[in-house]
Motif scaffolding. Structure first.
Motif, PDB file in Angstrom:
ATOM      1  N   PHE A 165       0.848  -1.196   0.000  1.00  0.00           N
ATOM      2  CA  PHE A 165       0.000   0.000   0.000  1.00  0.00           C
ATOM      3  C   PHE A 165       0.883   1.246   0.000  1.00  0.00           C
ATOM      4  N   MET A 166       1.805   1.310   0.939  1.00  0.00           N
ATOM      5  CA  MET A 166       2.667   2.491   1.049  1.00  0.00           C
ATOM      6  C   MET A 166       3.584   2.628  -0.160  1.00  0.00           C
ATOM      7  N   ALA A 167       4.122   1.503  -0.634  1.00  0.00           N
ATOM      8  CA  ALA A 167       5.013   1.550  -1.789  1.00  0.00           C
ATOM      9  C   ALA A 167       4.268   2.034  -3.033  1.00  0.00           C
ATOM     10  N   PHE A 168       3.014   1.598  -3.196  1.00  0.00           N
ATOM     11  CA  PHE A 168       2.239   2.034  -4.356  1.00  0.00           C
ATOM     12  C   PHE A 168       2.053   3.545  -4.358  1.00  0.00           C
ATOM     13  N   PHE A 169       1.582   4.099  -3.248  1.00  0.00           N
ATOM     14  CA  PHE A 169       1.313   5.535  -3.226  1.00  0.00           C
ATOM     15  C   PHE A 169       2.590   6.360  -3.361  1.00  0.00           C
ATOM     16  N   LYS A 170       3.671   5.910  -2.758  1.00  0.00           N
ATOM     17  CA  LYS A 170       4.932   6.637  -2.900  1.00  0.00           C
ATOM     18  C   LYS A 170       5.407   6.614  -4.344  1.00  0.00           C
ATOM     19  N   ARG A 171       5.204   5.482  -5.012  1.00  0.00           N
ATOM     20  CA  ARG A 171       5.589   5.351  -6.421  1.00  0.00           C
ATOM     21  C   ARG A 171       4.654   6.164  -7.320  1.00  0.00           C
ATOM     22  N   ALA A 172       3.376   6.115  -7.005  1.00  0.00           N
ATOM     23  CA  ALA A 172       2.378   6.761  -7.854  1.00  0.00           C
ATOM     24  C   ALA A 172       2.421   8.278  -7.769  1.00  0.00           C
ATOM     25  N   LYS A 173       3.000   8.817  -6.708  1.00  0.00           N
ATOM     26  CA  LYS A 173       3.136  10.278  -6.605  1.00  0.00           C
ATOM     27  C   LYS A 173       3.834  10.857  -7.822  1.00  0.00           C
ATOM     28  N   VAL A 174       4.772  10.096  -8.355  1.00  0.00           N
ATOM     29  CA  VAL A 174       5.538  10.556  -9.519  1.00  0.00           C
ATOM     30  C   VAL A 174       4.618  10.796 -10.712  1.00  0.00           C
ATOM     31  N   GLY A 175       3.501  10.052 -10.768  1.00  0.00           N
ATOM     32  CA  GLY A 175       2.590  10.161 -11.895  1.00  0.00           C
ATOM     33  C   GLY A 175       1.662  11.359 -11.847  1.00  0.00           C
ATOM     34  N   LEU A 176       1.637  12.070 -10.734  1.00  0.00           N
ATOM     35  CA  LEU A 176       0.747  13.221 -10.608  1.00  0.00           C
ATOM     36  C   LEU A 176       1.363  14.479 -11.221  1.00  0.00           C
ATOM     37  N   LYS A 177       0.535  15.243 -11.929  1.00  0.00           N
ATOM     38  CA  LYS A 177       0.946  16.561 -12.388  1.00  0.00           C
ATOM     39  C   LYS A 177       1.003  17.505 -11.186  1.00  0.00           C
ATOM     40  N   PRO A 178       1.670  18.644 -11.306  1.00  0.00           N
ATOM     41  CA  PRO A 178       1.612  19.636 -10.215  1.00  0.00           C
ATOM     42  C   PRO A 178       0.160  19.984  -9.904  1.00  0.00           C
ATOM     43  N   GLY A 179      -0.204  19.897  -8.645  1.00  0.00           N
ATOM     44  CA  GLY A 179      -1.586  20.154  -8.244  1.00  0.00           C
ATOM     45  C   GLY A 179      -2.486  18.937  -8.331  1.00  0.00           C
ATOM     46  N   GLY A 180      -1.970  17.815  -8.852  1.00  0.00           N
ATOM     47  CA  GLY A 180      -2.766  16.599  -8.967  1.00  0.00           C
ATOM     48  C   GLY A 180      -2.988  15.940  -7.618  1.00  0.00           C
ATOM     49  N   LEU A 181      -3.906  14.976  -7.586  1.00  0.00           N
ATOM     50  CA  LEU A 181      -4.218  14.337  -6.313  1.00  0.00           C
ATOM     51  C   LEU A 181      -4.791  12.934  -6.536  1.00  0.00           C
ATOM     52  N   PHE A 182      -4.830  12.189  -5.438  1.00  0.00           N
ATOM     53  CA  PHE A 182      -5.443  10.861  -5.408  1.00  0.00           C
ATOM     54  C   PHE A 182      -6.870  10.991  -4.879  1.00  0.00           C
ATOM     55  N   ILE A 183      -7.773  10.172  -5.408  1.00  0.00           N
ATOM     56  CA  ILE A 183      -9.094  10.011  -4.803  1.00  0.00           C
ATOM     57  C   ILE A 183      -9.253   8.527  -4.492  1.00  0.00           C
ATOM     58  N   LEU A 184      -9.430   8.242  -3.221  1.00  0.00           N
ATOM     59  CA  LEU A 184      -9.558   6.869  -2.730  1.00  0.00           C
ATOM     60  C   LEU A 184     -10.960   6.675  -2.183  1.00  0.00           C
ATOM     61  N   LYS A 185     -11.652   5.652  -2.675  1.00  0.00           N
ATOM     62  CA  LYS A 185     -12.994   5.339  -2.176  1.00  0.00           C
ATOM     63  C   LYS A 185     -12.991   3.893  -1.725  1.00  0.00           C
ATOM     64  N   GLU A 186     -13.335   3.684  -0.441  1.00  0.00           N
ATOM     65  CA  GLU A 186     -13.202   2.341   0.115  1.00  0.00           C
ATOM     66  C   GLU A 186     -14.239   2.044   1.197  1.00  0.00           C
ATOM     67  N   ASN A 187     -14.464   0.760   1.398  1.00  0.00           N
ATOM     68  CA  ASN A 187     -15.254   0.281   2.532  1.00  0.00           C
ATOM     69  C   ASN A 187     -14.484   0.553   3.817  1.00  0.00           C
ATOM     70  N   ILE A 188     -15.225   0.794   4.892  1.00  0.00           N
ATOM     71  CA  ILE A 188     -14.616   1.178   6.163  1.00  0.00           C
ATOM     72  C   ILE A 188     -15.111   0.273   7.287  1.00  0.00           C
ATOM     73  N   ALA A 189     -14.169  -0.332   8.010  1.00  0.00           N
ATOM     74  CA  ALA A 189     -14.516  -1.115   9.195  1.00  0.00           C
ATOM     75  C   ALA A 189     -14.776  -0.175  10.370  1.00  0.00           C
ATOM     76  N   ARG A 190     -15.597  -0.612  11.296  1.00  0.00           N
ATOM     77  CA  ARG A 190     -15.923   0.223  12.456  1.00  0.00           C
ATOM     78  C   ARG A 190     -14.686   0.502  13.299  1.00  0.00           C
ATOM     79  N   THR A 191     -13.861  -0.531  13.465  1.00  0.00           N
ATOM     80  CA  THR A 191     -12.624  -0.373  14.220  1.00  0.00           C
ATOM     81  C   THR A 191     -11.654  -1.466  13.793  1.00  0.00           C
TER      82      THR A 191
END
Length: 321
Positions: free
Chosen positions: A221-247
């Motif tokens: 998970f961490m390696a993907f996002f650190k790697r994928a940052k390179v693919g963003l243009k200046p001002g670009g961002l990630f949108i993550l949509k996921e199921n959420i456990a209560r705890t």
């Protein structure tokens, strides 16, 4: 819809210790810190459950059992089981949404409202000389791209590890099957696992990750996002949509994926060097489904006015009894 490490399908998942109906989530390998006396436990140090009702003391214990400690063969087996599950799923709306094809409209509506707010604030010059490009991670049959992204982005690349899903997406997104102008298109189709993908530098304004990151171990998970940052243009961002456990977390034994709590996600975001620009709860889903959140994540700290207000909410994954 899932790459070796993640299920790329936007599949709604139902968790039931009694009925063996499991939501499909990406299993993350926790880089869990040890608990020390006098310090509050983090979500990664808290206990969790699997879909058979088994309890784990913490994420570290769960990951050690599931993917081993540096055991590449065991880790590969984990991801292969996830891929095998999705290879047996029909390339249809109902298939990729786990029998909940009827939630598509509510899902797209909430995502579109969220995306519109982001585009207005981050890309006010879109359509006036600026061409927007998005990456759809875990694209599956192209559901999110066709119903949402391709209407706002000039080009959308699709990343999907399950071949028959990706082939279906090619058909669904062919020009003759779209109701958009020729200025909008599905550009590239990558049949690559999420954990192995490295984007071209500064190609994307938005990298959209929905219902697939649960198949990645925490380190991936961490390696993907650190790697994928390179693919963003200046001002670009990630949108993550996921199921959420209560705890804590919920492990799905059927497809080998993990549902994390909101706090668990936030700890991982922090370790990735990502900041929450906006977040929103999904509404109008059936009661028996997990809560779902949408996060907009930036690589720079948002200005004070853009920081999300903190509020105490309880996100309860519903359990069918």
């Amino acid at each position: 819809m899932m790459y070796l490490f993640y299920i790329g399908t936007a599949k709604a998942l139902v968790f039931s210790c009694f009925c063996n109906i499991g939501f499909k989530f990406v299993a993350l390998k926790s880089a869990t810190r040890r608990a020390f006396p006098g310090r509050r436990q983090t979500q990664m140090e808290m206990g969790g459950l699997d879909s058979d009702g088994r309890k784990f003391k913490n994420a570290e214990e769960m990951w050690r059992e599931e993917v081993g400690d540096g055991d590449s063969q065991k880790k590969s087996q984990w991801y292969n089981k996830g891929i095998k599950y999705w290879q047996g799923v029909e390339a249809t709306m109902d298939g990729v949404l786990g029998g909940y094809g009827h939630v598509n409209a509510a899902d797209i509506k909430a995502s579109e409202d969220f995306l519109n707010a982001i585009l207005a604030e981050r890309f006010p010059d879109a359509g006036r000389g600026r061409r927007l490009v998005a990456l759809d991670c875990g694209s599956g049959i192209g559901r999110v791209t066709k119903n949402l992204l391709i209407r706002y982005f000039n080009e959308v690349d699709l990343l999907e590890p399950v071949l028959h899903f990706l082939e279906s997406a090619r058909v669904n997104l062919a020009p003759e099957n779209l109701m958009v102008s020729e200025l909008h298109k599905a550009a590239n189709f990558y049949c690559v696992p999420l954990q192995e993908f490295t984007p071209d530098a500064e190609r994307y304004d938005v990298i959209w990750v929905q219902w697939c990151i649960g198949h990645l171990a925490d380190d991936d998970f961490m390696a993907f996002f650190k790697r994928a940052k390179v693919g963003l243009k200046p001002g670009g961002l990630f949108i993550l949509k996921e199921n959420i456990a209560r705890t804590g977390f919920v492990l799905d034994n059927e497809d080998k994926s993990l549902t994390r709590s909101d706090s668990y996600f936030k700890e991982l975001f922090n370790q990735c060097g990502l900041y929450i620009y906006k977040m929103k709860d999904q509404k109008e889903f059936p009661d028996e489904l997990f809560a779902v959140k949408i996060y907009a994540l930036t690589t720079e700290m948002p200005r004070q006015g853009n920081r999300p207000r903190s509020k105490r909410t309880t996100n309860r994954p519903a359990i069918i009894r």
